[in-house]
Design a protein around this motif. Structure first.
Motif, PDB file in Angstrom:
ATOM      1  N   LEU A 187      39.094  46.868  33.053  1.00 22.92           N
ATOM      2  CA  LEU A 187      38.537  48.092  32.529  1.00 22.92           C
ATOM      3  C   LEU A 187      39.212  49.265  32.701  1.00 22.92           C
ATOM      4  N   GLY A 188      40.096  49.121  33.905  1.00 20.06           N
ATOM      5  CA  GLY A 188      41.174  50.221  34.087  1.00 20.06           C
ATOM      6  C   GLY A 188      42.344  50.319  33.212  1.00 20.06           C
ATOM      7  N   ALA A 189      42.367  49.126  32.560  1.00 11.23           N
ATOM      8  CA  ALA A 189      43.434  48.973  31.417  1.00 11.23           C
ATOM      9  C   ALA A 189      42.965  49.438  30.203  1.00 11.23           C
ATOM     10  N   GLY A 190      41.605  49.677  30.121  1.00  5.39           N
ATOM     11  CA  GLY A 190      41.025  50.544  28.820  1.00  5.39           C
ATOM     12  C   GLY A 190      40.254  49.289  28.035  1.00  5.39           C
ATOM     13  N   HIS A 191      39.997  48.293  28.541  1.00  4.89           N
ATOM     14  CA  HIS A 191      39.462  47.266  27.529  1.00  4.89           C
ATOM     15  C   HIS A 191      37.890  47.192  28.038  1.00  4.89           C
ATOM     16  N   ARG A 192      36.942  46.752  27.039  1.00  6.51           N
ATOM     17  CA  ARG A 192      35.759  46.414  27.352  1.00  6.51           C
ATOM     18  C   ARG A 192      35.683  45.004  28.152  1.00  6.51           C
ATOM     19  N   VAL A 193      34.485  44.812  28.853  1.00  6.50           N
ATOM     20  CA  VAL A 193      34.397  43.485  29.656  1.00  6.50           C
ATOM     21  C   VAL A 193      33.122  43.126  29.281  1.00  6.50           C
ATOM     22  N   LEU A 194      33.210  41.772  29.290  1.00  5.16           N
ATOM     23  CA  LEU A 194      32.079  40.881  28.889  1.00  5.16           C
ATOM     24  C   LEU A 194      32.043  39.764  30.048  1.00  5.16           C
ATOM     25  N   ILE A 195      30.895  39.479  30.790  1.00  2.80           N
ATOM     26  CA  ILE A 195      31.039  38.697  31.785  1.00  2.80           C
ATOM     27  C   ILE A 195      29.618  37.791  31.610  1.00  2.80           C
ATOM     28  N   LEU A 196      29.990  36.371  31.283  1.00  2.00           N
ATOM     29  CA  LEU A 196      28.839  35.569  30.929  1.00  2.00           C
ATOM     30  C   LEU A 196      28.291  35.085  32.543  1.00  2.00           C
ATOM     31  N   THR A 197      27.148  35.001  32.613  1.00  2.00           N
ATOM     32  CA  THR A 197      26.549  34.641  33.660  1.00  2.00           C
ATOM     33  C   THR A 197      24.972  34.256  33.717  1.00  2.00           C
ATOM     34  N   ASN A 198      24.726  33.384  34.561  1.00  2.00           N
ATOM     35  CA  ASN A 198      23.049  32.942  34.703  1.00  2.00           C
ATOM     36  C   ASN A 198      22.203  33.833  35.419  1.00  2.00           C
ATOM     37  N   ALA A 199      22.721  35.014  35.917  1.00  2.00           N
ATOM     38  CA  ALA A 199      22.133  36.070  36.549  1.00  2.00           C
ATOM     39  C   ALA A 199      21.237  35.573  37.858  1.00  2.00           C
ATOM     40  N   MET A 200      21.746  34.566  38.417  1.00  4.11           N
ATOM     41  CA  MET A 200      21.204  33.943  39.528  1.00  4.11           C
ATOM     42  C   MET A 200      21.670  34.399  40.873  1.00  4.11           C
ATOM     43  N   ARG A 201      21.540  33.690  41.899  1.00  5.46           N
ATOM     44  CA  ARG A 201      21.892  34.046  43.199  1.00  5.46           C
ATOM     45  C   ARG A 201      23.500  34.574  43.391  1.00  5.46           C
ATOM     46  N   PRO A 202      24.533  33.583  42.872  1.00  2.57           N
ATOM     47  CA  PRO A 202      25.625  34.317  43.055  1.00  2.57           C
ATOM     48  C   PRO A 202      25.915  35.919  42.557  1.00  2.57           C
ATOM     49  N   MET A 203      25.357  36.278  41.413  1.00  4.81           N
ATOM     50  CA  MET A 203      25.184  37.558  40.968  1.00  4.81           C
ATOM     51  C   MET A 203      24.680  38.437  41.727  1.00  4.81           C
ATOM     52  N   MET A 204      23.584  38.098  42.453  1.00  6.65           N
ATOM     53  CA  MET A 204      22.604  38.764  43.086  1.00  6.65           C
ATOM     54  C   MET A 204      22.762  38.970  44.538  1.00  6.65           C
ATOM     55  N   ARG A 205      24.071  38.575  44.976  1.00  7.03           N
ATOM     56  CA  ARG A 205      24.376  38.790  46.353  1.00  7.03           C
ATOM     57  C   ARG A 205      24.759  40.276  46.534  1.00  7.03           C
ATOM     58  N   PRO A 206      24.444  40.793  47.564  1.00  7.30           N
ATOM     59  CA  PRO A 206      24.533  42.250  48.054  1.00  7.30           C
ATOM     60  C   PRO A 206      26.092  42.930  47.409  1.00  7.30           C
ATOM     61  N   ARG A 207      27.061  42.065  47.697  1.00  3.25           N
ATOM     62  CA  ARG A 207      28.562  42.498  47.321  1.00  3.25           C
ATOM     63  C   ARG A 207      28.596  42.657  46.007  1.00  3.25           C
ATOM     64  N   MET A 208      28.198  41.550  45.192  1.00  2.31           N
ATOM     65  CA  MET A 208      28.484  41.693  43.603  1.00  2.31           C
ATOM     66  C   MET A 208      27.338  42.591  43.086  1.00  2.31           C
ATOM     67  N   ARG A 209      26.073  43.122  43.463  1.00  6.67           N
ATOM     68  CA  ARG A 209      25.512  43.906  42.969  1.00  6.67           C
ATOM     69  C   ARG A 209      26.122  45.399  43.193  1.00  6.67           C
ATOM     70  N   ALA A 210      26.463  45.344  44.255  1.00  6.54           N
ATOM     71  CA  ALA A 210      27.366  46.735  44.805  1.00  6.54           C
ATOM     72  C   ALA A 210      28.427  47.170  43.697  1.00  6.54           C
ATOM     73  N   GLY A 211      29.107  45.902  43.697  1.00  6.35           N
ATOM     74  CA  GLY A 211      30.458  46.102  42.707  1.00  6.35           C
ATOM     75  C   GLY A 211      30.053  46.269  41.400  1.00  6.35           C
ATOM     76  N   LEU A 212      29.095  45.590  40.945  1.00  4.67           N
ATOM     77  CA  LEU A 212      28.661  45.915  39.382  1.00  4.67           C
ATOM     78  C   LEU A 212      28.286  47.303  39.230  1.00  4.67           C
ATOM     79  N   ALA A 213      27.303  47.815  40.329  1.00  2.59           N
ATOM     80  CA  ALA A 213      26.797  49.258  40.239  1.00  2.59           C
ATOM     81  C   ALA A 213      28.120  50.137  40.215  1.00  2.59           C
ATOM     82  N   ALA A 214      29.163  49.841  40.931  1.00  2.86           N
ATOM     83  CA  ALA A 214      30.361  50.712  40.927  1.00  2.86           C
ATOM     84  C   ALA A 214      31.169  50.678  39.751  1.00  2.86           C
ATOM     85  N   LEU A 215      31.187  49.593  39.099  1.00  2.00           N
ATOM     86  CA  LEU A 215      31.867  49.512  37.877  1.00  2.00           C
ATOM     87  C   LEU A 215      31.148  50.260  36.824  1.00  2.00           C
TER      88      LEU A 215
END
Length: 311
Positions: free
Chosen positions: A103-131
């Motif tokens: 993103l910082g290099a100016g590109h769009r970002v697409l992340i493929l995920t099952n939106a389950m527990r790995p994504m829902m860990r607090p650190r990942m949710r905080a990181g996504l919110a910051a992005l």
């Protein structure tokens, strides 16, 4: 007789002796990163055989991605999008850092995920919110929801997975992050019927995803190697009314790091992570050569199916 017997052997010539079609790289617009084949679940029919125990592709590193992004700039590649796939990308501890690099290099970002527990860990949710806060409108999550009906999805991914994925999708909705959905042709219903079922689910859940837009709601064909498919020859472009420009590998490449390998490699396709015939080298420059359509997935998924992993 096994399906496709005698086919997809010679990268230049088909089983019938005709010239096999190939696709030139017209410009690197999408750079895919396989974050690793480890996944929190094991699907009944995963094209890349991801599972909690499959580490044939190890976790990709942010330092390696930075190198390839720099190479893309030096080559003048018209890079628009960096896509992250797996496995489950949110199992990779550096996924947020890698997304921020892109993103910082100016590109769009697409992340493929099952939106389950790995994504829902607090650190990942905080990181996504910051992005999302730092790069509004440039981040998209594509959720693997095989079918709107729980019984169909769960038959593929395991009991209760549909409900857990919906929990993750509700969090994405509330976080204001762009959300797309990837389903699969797992039933005998028509695509219109499947999209209508997705429309009902999205409306009930308040999801902004457009069920009729093939970029926002992607319905992928099943990758069944037991099904006979035709080889694609140079004559097929005119017969089918299609162009090499329509095929995914005309504008994309994928980065992987194989277990035990000294360095990452560049592949032609997201679907063929283990086929050495589609490994093009260690650099983007080496990987700029044409790709022979020498695999059943090339025919069924890309040419005849008209599908693409990119947004």
């Amino acid at each position: 007789m096994p399906a496709n017997k005698g086919k997809f052997i010679d990268p230049q010539i088909t089983a019938d002796g005709e010239v096999r079609a190939s696709v030139a790289l017209e410009g690197l617009r999408t750079l895919w990163v396989n974050t690793g084949t480890l996944c929190n679940i094991e699907c009944a029919n995963c094209y890349i055989e991801s599972s909690p125990g499959n580490d044939r592709l190890v976790y990709f590193r942010a330092s390696d991605l930075a190198h390839y992004l720099a190479e893309a700039r030096s080559l003048g590649a018209p890079l628009e999008e960096v896509g992250f796939t797996g496995g489950e990308p949110f199992m990779n501890p550096e996924i947020i850092e890698m997304a921020r690099l892109a993103l910082g290099a100016g590109h769009r970002v697409l992340i493929l995920t099952n939106a389950m527990r790995p994504m829902m860990r607090p650190r990942m949710r905080a990181g996504l919110a910051a992005l999302q806060a730092d790069f509004p409108g440039l981040l998209t999550l594509r959720i693997s929801l095989d079918h709107p009906r729980a019984e169909v999805h769960d038959a593929e991914r395991g009991p209760g997975t549909h409900a857990v994925t919906l929990e993750g999708m509700r969090w994405i909705r509330d976080a204001g992050i762009e959300m797309h959905v990837a389903g699969r042709s797992l039933t005998d219903e028509t695509e219109a019927e499947t999209r209508a079922a997705f429309a009902a689910l999205f409306e009930a859940e308040g999801f902004a995803t457009d069920p009729q837009d093939p970029a926002q709601t992607v319905i992928f064909p099943e990758m069944d190697l037991s099904v006979e498919v035709p080889e694609i020859t140079t004559a097929c472009w005119g017969i089918l009314g299609k162009s090499p420009s329509d095929v995914m590998c005309s504008g994309s490449r994928m980065l992987v790091h194989r277990k035990g390998a000294a360095r990452p490699a560049v592949l032609a396709c997201t679907l063929l992570a283990y086929d050495e015939g589609f490994e093009l080298g260690g650099t983007l420059a080496e990987a700029s050569r044409p790709v022979a359509l020498n695999h059943p997935h090339c025919a069924k998924f890309c040419v005849l199916g008209g599908a693409s992993c990119s947004a």
